[in-house]
Design a protein around this motif. Structure first.
Motif, PDB file in Angstrom:
ATOM      1  N   SER A 126       5.651  45.980  46.799  1.00  0.00           N
ATOM      2  CA  SER A 126       6.788  45.471  47.575  1.00  0.00           C
ATOM      3  C   SER A 126       8.029  45.292  46.702  1.00  0.00           C
TER       4      SER A 126
ATOM      5  N   PHE B 175       5.116  42.810  53.800  1.00  0.00           N
ATOM      6  CA  PHE B 175       5.999  42.198  54.796  1.00  0.00           C
ATOM      7  C   PHE B 175       5.555  42.566  56.212  1.00  0.00           C
TER       8      PHE B 175
ATOM      9  N   GLU C  16       7.197  37.245  52.918  1.00  0.00           N
ATOM     10  CA  GLU C  16       8.064  36.980  54.056  1.00  0.00           C
ATOM     11  C   GLU C  16       9.454  36.569  53.616  1.00  0.00           C
ATOM     12  N   SER C  17      10.417  36.921  54.438  1.00  0.00           N
ATOM     13  CA  SER C  17      11.791  36.477  54.234  1.00  0.00           C
ATOM     14  C   SER C  17      11.887  34.995  54.594  1.00  0.00           C
TER      15      SER C  17
ATOM     16  N   GLU D 131      11.967  33.552  47.794  1.00  0.00           N
ATOM     17  CA  GLU D 131      10.936  34.494  48.216  1.00  0.00           C
ATOM     18  C   GLU D 131       9.673  33.729  48.602  1.00  0.00           C
TER      19      GLU D 131
ATOM     20  N   PHE E 247      14.131  33.594  56.116  1.00  0.00           N
ATOM     21  CA  PHE E 247      14.748  33.483  57.439  1.00  0.00           C
ATOM     22  C   PHE E 247      13.746  33.717  58.568  1.00  0.00           C
ATOM     23  N   ARG E 248      12.606  34.324  58.255  1.00  0.00           N
ATOM     24  CA  ARG E 248      11.603  34.608  59.288  1.00  0.00           C
ATOM     25  C   ARG E 248      10.306  33.847  59.063  1.00  0.00           C
ATOM     26  N   THR E 249      10.228  33.037  58.019  1.00  0.00           N
ATOM     27  CA  THR E 249       8.967  32.377  57.680  1.00  0.00           C
ATOM     28  C   THR E 249       8.438  31.523  58.821  1.00  0.00           C
TER      29      THR E 249
ATOM     30  N   HIS F  61       9.820  42.964  61.406  1.00  0.00           N
ATOM     31  CA  HIS F  61      10.895  42.026  61.728  1.00  0.00           C
ATOM     32  C   HIS F  61      10.825  41.560  63.179  1.00  0.00           C
TER      33      HIS F  61
ATOM     34  N   LYS G 185      14.366  28.543  51.361  1.00  0.00           N
ATOM     35  CA  LYS G 185      15.102  29.427  50.458  1.00  0.00           C
ATOM     36  C   LYS G 185      14.131  30.167  49.546  1.00  0.00           C
TER      37      LYS G 185
ATOM     38  N   ARG H  85       6.499  29.249  47.685  1.00  0.00           N
ATOM     39  CA  ARG H  85       7.897  29.671  47.581  1.00  0.00           C
ATOM     40  C   ARG H  85       8.269  29.850  46.111  1.00  0.00           C
TER      41      ARG H  85
END
Length: 206
Positions: free
Chosen positions: A71, A116, A142-143, A196, A145-147, A119, A194, A167
């Motif tokens: 990844s 991943f 996971e991003s 990765e 923003f989508r966790t 989306h 915030k 994280r």
């Protein structure tokens, strides 16, 4: 120290982020040509690097805080080099995948690294439903923003299993949260996430 030695010996270093890597190289007094190698220029840069390799140069690929090809950029260059009979070596480095499996404390003998998730919610749910019967620990990137949305979809598709959200693994602000998926959703519901994120979910009961 092997990594430092290799970086001092190669002719060229291809880095995911030259700004971050420049600091690392300066710290170890490594003065080698440095080029960017990231997801947006990987196709074009691979052709350039393969040409250098075919002319006898040695190239090191490094990424910010993970493992090239997992990844992270690198797989395309490895495949191109192998196809042309160019030798490839790996210098083991920090990997959030194996670190997360060890930290989770679930069965580490067998695990599946998915990378991943999609989306879009519908596609993500279909993937999770296909993974639900597997007896392996499931590892996802996971991003931030989508966790939360992904954790909710995991709970719905997999059931309320034990899980871990990690994280910034291998980095300065590393954080690990454990609990049932529903508990993690509650813990993270009022937070700004915030960095990765790596998620490990316990495998299905057999």
């Amino acid at each position: 120290m092997r990594a430092v030695r290799v970086l001092k010996e190669v002719d060229l270093i291809a880095a995911e982020d030259t700004r971050h890597s420049g600091k690392l190289l300066a710290h170890f007094e490594i003065r080698k040509p440095l080029v960017s190698y990231h997801e947006f220029n990987e196709a074009k840069r691979t052709a350039e690097l393969v040409q250098r390799l075919e002319h006898g140069a040695s190239v090191a690929v490094i990424t910010d805080a993970g493992m090239p090809s997992i990844s992270d950029p690198g797989q395309r260059l490895v495949s191109a080099a192998v196809a042309r009979g160019i030798p490839v070596q790996v210098v083991p480095g920090p990997s959030a995948v194996t670190m997360a499996v060890a930290l989770a404390g679930f069965s580490s003998g067998r695990f599946l690294f998915h990378g991943f998730l999609p989306h879009k919610a519908g596609q993500r749910c279909r993937v999770l439903q296909s993974l639900a019967p597997l007896p392996y620990s499931l590892v996802f990137f996971e991003s931030p923003f989508r966790t939360l949305a992904s954790l909710q979809d995991m709970r719905d598709a997999l059931g309320d299993r034990r899980a871990m959200v990690a994280r910034e693994l291998t980095k300065k602000f590393e954080e690990v949260l454990r609990g049932k998926l529903s508990e993690l959703i509650t813990q993270l519901g009022n937070r700004t996430i915030k960095g990765e994120v790596t998620v490990v979910v316990e495998g299905a009961d057999q």
